[in-house]
Scaffold this active site. Structure first.
Site, mmCIF file in Angstrom:
data_model
loop_
_atom_site.group_PDB
_atom_site.id
_atom_site.type_symbol
_atom_site.label_atom_id
_atom_site.label_comp_id
_atom_site.label_asym_id
_atom_site.label_seq_id
_atom_site.Cartn_x
_atom_site.Cartn_y
_atom_site.Cartn_z
ATOM 1 N N LYS A 34 -39.413 -17.326 13.737
ATOM 2 C CA LYS A 34 -40.076 -16.658 12.603
ATOM 3 C C LYS A 34 -39.457 -17.100 11.287
ATOM 4 O O LYS A 34 -38.290 -17.483 11.247
ATOM 5 C CB LYS A 34 -39.934 -15.137 12.740
ATOM 6 C CG LYS A 34 -41.046 -14.512 13.549
ATOM 7 C CD LYS A 34 -41.024 -13.004 13.362
ATOM 8 C CE LYS A 34 -42.133 -12.317 14.151
ATOM 9 N NZ LYS A 34 -42.026 -10.854 14.052
ATOM 10 N N HIS A 61 -38.891 3.335 8.507
ATOM 11 C CA HIS A 61 -37.788 3.010 9.425
ATOM 12 C C HIS A 61 -36.626 3.988 9.213
ATOM 13 O O HIS A 61 -36.022 4.461 10.177
ATOM 14 C CB HIS A 61 -37.260 1.593 9.154
ATOM 15 C CG HIS A 61 -38.215 0.479 9.480
ATOM 16 N ND1 HIS A 61 -38.550 -0.499 8.572
ATOM 17 C CD2 HIS A 61 -38.893 0.185 10.617
ATOM 18 C CE1 HIS A 61 -39.378 -1.361 9.140
ATOM 19 N NE2 HIS A 61 -39.612 -0.967 10.373
ATOM 20 N N ARG A 67 -46.627 4.805 14.773
ATOM 21 C CA ARG A 67 -47.349 5.244 13.571
ATOM 22 C C ARG A 67 -48.769 5.661 13.909
ATOM 23 O O ARG A 67 -49.136 6.814 13.812
ATOM 24 C CB ARG A 67 -47.379 4.118 12.531
ATOM 25 C CG ARG A 67 -46.039 3.811 11.903
ATOM 26 C CD ARG A 67 -46.063 2.518 11.148
ATOM 27 N NE ARG A 67 -46.388 1.424 12.045
ATOM 28 C CZ ARG A 67 -46.323 0.125 11.739
ATOM 29 N NH1 ARG A 67 -45.974 -0.229 10.535
ATOM 30 N NH2 ARG A 67 -46.622 -0.800 12.621
ATOM 31 N N SER A 74 -43.561 -3.197 6.979
ATOM 32 C CA SER A 74 -42.854 -4.209 6.185
ATOM 33 C C SER A 74 -43.856 -5.197 5.579
ATOM 34 O O SER A 74 -43.693 -5.636 4.441
ATOM 35 C CB SER A 74 -41.859 -4.968 7.068
ATOM 36 O OG SER A 74 -40.937 -4.086 7.636
HETATM 37 O O1 PNS Z 1 -40.007 -4.734 14.094
HETATM 38 P P1 PNS Z 1 -40.745 -5.460 15.193
HETATM 39 O O2 PNS Z 1 -41.003 -6.885 14.782
HETATM 40 O O3 PNS Z 1 -41.992 -4.732 15.630
HETATM 41 O O4 PNS Z 1 -39.738 -5.482 16.450
HETATM 42 C C1 PNS Z 1 -40.099 -6.132 17.658
HETATM 43 C C2 PNS Z 1 -38.878 -6.255 18.587
HETATM 44 C C3 PNS Z 1 -37.719 -6.933 17.882
HETATM 45 C C4 PNS Z 1 -38.440 -4.880 19.030
HETATM 46 C C5 PNS Z 1 -39.327 -7.083 19.838
HETATM 47 O O5 PNS Z 1 -39.957 -8.255 19.429
HETATM 48 C C6 PNS Z 1 -38.151 -7.434 20.742
HETATM 49 O O6 PNS Z 1 -37.580 -6.589 21.387
HETATM 50 N N1 PNS Z 1 -37.810 -8.740 20.786
HETATM 51 C C7 PNS Z 1 -36.681 -9.261 21.530
HETATM 52 C C8 PNS Z 1 -37.137 -10.089 22.717
HETATM 53 C C9 PNS Z 1 -37.418 -9.205 23.915
HETATM 54 O O7 PNS Z 1 -36.591 -8.430 24.345
HETATM 55 N N2 PNS Z 1 -38.644 -9.335 24.483
HETATM 56 C C10 PNS Z 1 -39.045 -8.564 25.634
HETATM 57 C C11 PNS Z 1 -39.645 -7.226 25.264
HETATM 58 S S1 PNS Z 1 -41.268 -7.422 24.656
#
Ligand code: PNS
Length: 159
Positions: free
Chosen positions: A40, A16, A89, A127
């Protein structure tokens, strides 16, 4: 141009940090936005994750750390950001990332998702892997920053 780098960051890894460092060279400002997701059960609280990220990105001048609840595009709009930054990745990331990018585009056509290919040496890193290693007493010093490693060791020692 302001870029939002959204994620769970539970915890932030060197992969990150690599994306943040490179993103900060491409954009005027990068806002690292920690998703506060009530459904979560994270290892670290949002406040702790903000503290961890702030400490390990303090060498990058144009980075701000924050948290958000709800839709990423709404948060981006609120902060006048034009870009969502994400790291890619391996091939298996692609499907989920493309789905998110397309979904976000349907929600806000003005916001672009920009992917940076993760540096080769961190292409295996996540993570979840860090948590698994730490949970079983392994060394994570080469995978996360020093402050995060200390937090992880203390966390699992106390469990
Ligand atoms: O680190 P991660 O868990 O892969 O991040 C995922 C994240 C936070 C980028 C994604 O879950 C997110 O944007 N969540 C917020 C809700 C949202 O906007 N959903 C619509 C897009 S899928």
């Amino acid at each position: 141009m302001i870029a939002i780098y959204p994620g769970s960051f539970d915890p932030i890894t060197l992969g990150h940090i690599d994306i943040i460092e490179r993103g900060a060279k491409l954009f005027d400002r990068v806002i690292v936005a920690v998703l506060s997701n009530p459904s979560k059960k994270p290892l670290f609280t949002v406040d702790k994750r903000i503290e961890q990220i702030t400490e390990c990105t303090q060498h990058i001048a144009n980075v701000k750390v924050d948290s958000f609840v709800g839709l990423t595009v709404e948060y981006a709009k609120l902060h006048h950001a034009g870009v969502l930054l994400r790291g890619l990745r391996v091939l298996s990331d692609f499907e989920k990332e493309l789905q998110m990018a397309h979904t976000n585009k349907t929600l806000n056509h003005d916001i672009e998702t920009v992917f940076l290919a993760t540096t080769k040496e961190y292409s295996f890193l996540s993570s979840s892997i860090v948590k698994e290693i730490a949970q079983f007493g392994g060394t994570i010093d080469h995978l996360v920053s020093e402050n995060v490693a200390q937090d992880m060791y203390s966390k699992y020692q106390n469990q």
